[in-house]
Write a protein that holds these residues in place. Structure first.
Motif, PDB file in Angstrom:
ATOM      1  N   ASN A  62     -15.896  10.441 -41.426  1.00 41.23           N
ATOM      2  CA  ASN A  62     -14.756  11.276 -41.819  1.00 41.23           C
ATOM      3  C   ASN A  62     -13.500  10.419 -41.757  1.00 41.23           C
ATOM      4  OD1 ASN A  62     -12.922  13.274 -42.358  1.00 41.23           O
ATOM      5  ND2 ASN A  62     -13.294  14.450 -40.501  1.00 41.23           N
ATOM      6  N   LEU A  63     -13.355   9.560 -42.751  1.00 42.14           N
ATOM      7  CA  LEU A  63     -12.303   8.543 -42.745  1.00 42.14           C
ATOM      8  C   LEU A  63     -10.914   9.143 -42.942  1.00 42.14           C
ATOM      9  CD1 LEU A  63     -14.130   6.003 -45.056  1.00 42.14           C
ATOM     10  CD2 LEU A  63     -13.641   5.643 -42.638  1.00 42.14           C
ATOM     11  N   PRO A  64      -9.935   8.746 -42.136  1.00 43.32           N
ATOM     12  CA  PRO A  64      -8.553   9.160 -42.404  1.00 43.32           C
ATOM     13  C   PRO A  64      -8.089   8.581 -43.742  1.00 43.32           C
ATOM     14  CG  PRO A  64      -8.780   8.170 -40.219  1.00 43.32           C
ATOM     15  CD  PRO A  64     -10.054   7.897 -40.949  1.00 43.32           C
ATOM     16  N   GLU A  65      -7.424   9.376 -44.535  1.00 43.27           N
ATOM     17  CA  GLU A  65      -6.949   8.898 -45.838  1.00 43.27           C
ATOM     18  C   GLU A  65      -5.897   7.806 -45.694  1.00 43.27           C
ATOM     19  OE1 GLU A  65      -6.979  12.108 -49.148  1.00 43.27           O
ATOM     20  OE2 GLU A  65      -6.486  13.179 -47.278  1.00 43.27           O
ATOM     21  N   SER A  66      -5.318   7.686 -44.496  1.00 44.01           N
ATOM     22  CA  SER A  66      -4.320   6.642 -44.250  1.00 44.01           C
ATOM     23  C   SER A  66      -4.932   5.242 -44.243  1.00 44.01           C
ATOM     24  CB  SER A  66      -3.621   6.887 -42.905  1.00 44.01           C
ATOM     25  OG  SER A  66      -4.564   6.898 -41.845  1.00 44.01           O
ATOM     26  N   LEU A  67      -6.259   5.147 -44.174  1.00 41.24           N
ATOM     27  CA  LEU A  67      -6.918   3.837 -44.126  1.00 41.24           C
ATOM     28  C   LEU A  67      -6.952   3.132 -45.475  1.00 41.24           C
ATOM     29  CD1 LEU A  67     -10.061   4.297 -41.823  1.00 41.24           C
ATOM     30  CD2 LEU A  67      -8.024   2.916 -41.364  1.00 41.24           C
ATOM     31  N   TYR A  68      -6.743   3.866 -46.558  1.00 39.36           N
ATOM     32  CA  TYR A  68      -6.915   3.256 -47.874  1.00 39.36           C
ATOM     33  C   TYR A  68      -5.988   3.920 -48.893  1.00 39.36           C
ATOM     34  CZ  TYR A  68      -9.642   7.486 -48.827  1.00 39.36           C
ATOM     35  OH  TYR A  68     -10.030   8.794 -48.988  1.00 39.36           O
ATOM     36  N   ASP A  69      -5.843   3.256 -50.020  1.00 40.53           N
ATOM     37  CA  ASP A  69      -5.146   3.806 -51.180  1.00 40.53           C
ATOM     38  C   ASP A  69      -6.111   3.797 -52.365  1.00 40.53           C
ATOM     39  OD1 ASP A  69      -2.578   4.057 -49.940  1.00 40.53           O
ATOM     40  OD2 ASP A  69      -2.316   1.896 -50.163  1.00 40.53           O
ATOM     41  N   VAL A  70      -6.047   4.818 -53.180  1.00 41.10           N
ATOM     42  CA  VAL A  70      -6.817   4.814 -54.428  1.00 41.10           C
ATOM     43  C   VAL A  70      -5.947   4.113 -55.464  1.00 41.10           C
ATOM     44  CG1 VAL A  70      -8.068   6.232 -56.107  1.00 41.10           C
ATOM     45  CG2 VAL A  70      -7.887   6.985 -53.731  1.00 41.10           C
ATOM     46  N   SER A  71      -5.933   2.799 -55.360  1.00 40.03           N
ATOM     47  CA  SER A  71      -5.003   2.013 -56.172  1.00 40.03           C
ATOM     48  C   SER A  71      -5.525   0.593 -56.312  1.00 40.03           C
ATOM     49  CB  SER A  71      -3.619   1.983 -55.505  1.00 40.03           C
ATOM     50  OG  SER A  71      -2.779   1.032 -56.124  1.00 40.03           O
ATOM     51  N   LEU A  72      -5.271   0.010 -57.480  1.00 36.55           N
ATOM     52  CA  LEU A  72      -5.626  -1.391 -57.715  1.00 36.55           C
ATOM     53  C   LEU A  72      -4.558  -2.343 -57.205  1.00 36.55           C
ATOM     54  CD1 LEU A  72      -7.074  -1.060 -61.328  1.00 36.55           C
ATOM     55  CD2 LEU A  72      -8.357  -1.537 -59.237  1.00 36.55           C
ATOM     56  N   ARG A  73      -3.496  -1.796 -56.620  1.00 38.24           N
ATOM     57  CA  ARG A  73      -2.408  -2.625 -56.123  1.00 38.24           C
ATOM     58  C   ARG A  73      -2.031  -2.182 -54.708  1.00 38.24           C
ATOM     59  NH1 ARG A  73      -0.610  -5.881 -59.658  1.00 38.24           N
ATOM     60  NH2 ARG A  73       1.317  -6.305 -58.538  1.00 38.24           N
ATOM     61  N   SER A  74      -3.021  -2.157 -53.851  1.00 37.67           N
ATOM     62  CA  SER A  74      -2.796  -1.711 -52.475  1.00 37.67           C
ATOM     63  C   SER A  74      -2.862  -2.881 -51.494  1.00 37.67           C
ATOM     64  CB  SER A  74      -3.831  -0.665 -52.070  1.00 37.67           C
ATOM     65  OG  SER A  74      -3.716  -0.371 -50.690  1.00 37.67           O
ATOM     66  N   ILE A  75      -1.809  -3.013 -50.692  1.00 36.68           N
ATOM     67  CA  ILE A  75      -1.790  -4.055 -49.670  1.00 36.68           C
ATOM     68  C   ILE A  75      -2.837  -3.772 -48.596  1.00 36.68           C
ATOM     69  CG2 ILE A  75      -0.071  -2.951 -48.181  1.00 36.68           C
ATOM     70  CD1 ILE A  75      -0.278  -6.711 -49.081  1.00 36.68           C
ATOM     71  N   LYS A  76      -3.263  -2.497 -48.476  1.00 36.14           N
ATOM     72  CA  LYS A  76      -4.291  -2.152 -47.491  1.00 36.14           C
ATOM     73  C   LYS A  76      -5.612  -2.846 -47.814  1.00 36.14           C
ATOM     74  CE  LYS A  76      -2.260   2.341 -46.372  1.00 36.14           C
ATOM     75  NZ  LYS A  76      -2.422   3.816 -46.411  1.00 36.14           N
ATOM     76  N   SER A  77      -5.921  -2.983 -49.093  1.00 39.85           N
ATOM     77  CA  SER A  77      -7.137  -3.688 -49.494  1.00 39.85           C
ATOM     78  C   SER A  77      -7.050  -5.158 -49.102  1.00 39.85           C
ATOM     79  CB  SER A  77      -7.347  -3.568 -51.004  1.00 39.85           C
ATOM     80  OG  SER A  77      -7.553  -2.235 -51.394  1.00 39.85           O
ATOM     81  N   ASP A  78      -5.905  -5.783 -49.404  1.00 39.39           N
ATOM     82  CA  ASP A  78      -5.718  -7.196 -49.064  1.00 39.39           C
ATOM     83  C   ASP A  78      -5.821  -7.421 -47.561  1.00 39.39           C
ATOM     84  OD1 ASP A  78      -4.300  -8.880 -51.612  1.00 39.39           O
ATOM     85  OD2 ASP A  78      -4.250  -6.711 -51.730  1.00 39.39           O
ATOM     86  N   THR A  79      -5.197  -6.524 -46.795  1.00 42.35           N
ATOM     87  CA  THR A  79      -5.209  -6.659 -45.341  1.00 42.35           C
ATOM     88  C   THR A  79      -6.621  -6.522 -44.797  1.00 42.35           C
ATOM     89  OG1 THR A  79      -2.974  -5.739 -45.213  1.00 42.35           O
ATOM     90  CG2 THR A  79      -4.284  -5.726 -43.187  1.00 42.35           C
ATOM     91  N   ARG A  80      -7.368  -5.554 -45.331  1.00 41.84           N
ATOM     92  CA  ARG A  80      -8.722  -5.308 -44.854  1.00 41.84           C
ATOM     93  C   ARG A  80      -9.618  -6.530 -45.097  1.00 41.84           C
ATOM     94  NH1 ARG A  80      -9.315  -0.406 -45.194  1.00 41.84           N
ATOM     95  NH2 ARG A  80      -9.016  -0.145 -47.435  1.00 41.84           N
ATOM     96  N   ILE A  81      -9.561  -7.059 -46.295  1.00 43.62           N
ATOM     97  CA  ILE A  81     -10.472  -8.146 -46.643  1.00 43.62           C
ATOM     98  C   ILE A  81     -10.030  -9.461 -46.004  1.00 43.62           C
ATOM     99  CG2 ILE A  81     -11.298  -9.492 -48.647  1.00 43.62           C
ATOM    100  CD1 ILE A  81     -11.386  -6.649 -50.051  1.00 43.62           C
TER     101      ILE A  81
END
Length: 246
Positions: free
Chosen positions: A161-180
């Protein structure tokens, strides 16, 4: 003076936006096999969500809830609805309709895990970044879809049950860069994530073959499926923890 201050603030904001946009790493697009899982509120309980399952936009989709399910087909001048009713006492067992939908969802999931495993092994971070625009929302949707189909808030581990704050539904999200970037920072993390991906893929395929295939090929009312295997639940929870660095 006020006008100058406003102009300066606007300039700084524009500059920060430019730097932010250009700090993102490259994404390499490809066709992601995942079906689209969209969440809706469930009027019967705050613990659950109704989940729509679609593969081709909104022209046709399934709506899965705790009890009755719907298949909806939008035509040019008409909307067709087919309802699949379930009794409250039997809602924890998969219906044939639910089994068909879940089989499609799992196959789209395992096909995507195949891709992720290869890209992790080949260190194709541009493709991993692209996938991260889609996979987190799917994982959260898969958790609620499972809970709705089995009419149980414990269908999968709570970490799903993931918090929506963990990700963005976006191809330009800094959250993706930070995660990887976090994956790459720890020496053994990528290896652990590859192993967890391979294990989850195996457990999903094994469970589908031993349960959904049997249920769908049987006309007997005694063929019942009312939960995932414990091994699948454990592997799903581990994958989530490693993917999101929890």
């Amino acid at each position: 003076m006020l006008q100058k201050a406003i102009v300066l603030v606007m300039f700084l904001f524009a500059t920060q936006s430019f730097v932010y946009a250009n700090s993102l790493q490259k994404r390499s697009p490809y066709t992601v096999p995942l079906l689209t899982l969209s969440l809706r509120s469930d009027r019967t309980s705050e613990l659950f969500r109704e989940v729509s399952v679609s593969s081709n936009g909104r022209s046709e989709y399934s709506l899965i809830g705790r009890f009755n399910d719907l298949y909806i087909r939008n035509k040019r001048q008409d909307v067709e609805k087919f309802e699949y009713a379930e009794s409250e006492s039997g809602a924890h067992n998969l219906s044939h309709f639910e089994a068909k939908q879940l089989k499609k969802v799992i196959r789209s999931f395992t096909a995507t895990l195949d891709i992720l495993e290869r890209d992790l092994s080949d260190k194709k971070w541009d493709r991993c970044l692209y996938l991260d625009s889609y996979l987190p929302r799917f994982l959260r949707g898969f958790y609620f879809l499972s809970c709705a189909m089995f009419n149980s808030s414990a269908a999968l581990p709570d970490v799903g049950n993931l918090p929506e704050s963990l990700y963005d539904v976006s191809l330009r999200s800094i959250k993706s860069d930070t995660r990887i970037y976090k994956w790459q920072k720890e020496k053994d993390h990528i290896i652990k994530l590859i192993i967890a991906t391979k294990e989850l893929k195996y457990r999903l395929r094994q469970w589908e073959l031993e349960n959904l295939s049997v249920l769908l090929s049987s006309s007997s009312s005694k063929a019942k499926v009312f939960s995932y295997s414990e091994q699948l639940k454990v592997s799903y929870g581990l994958f989530i923890k490693l993917y999101f660095h929890l």
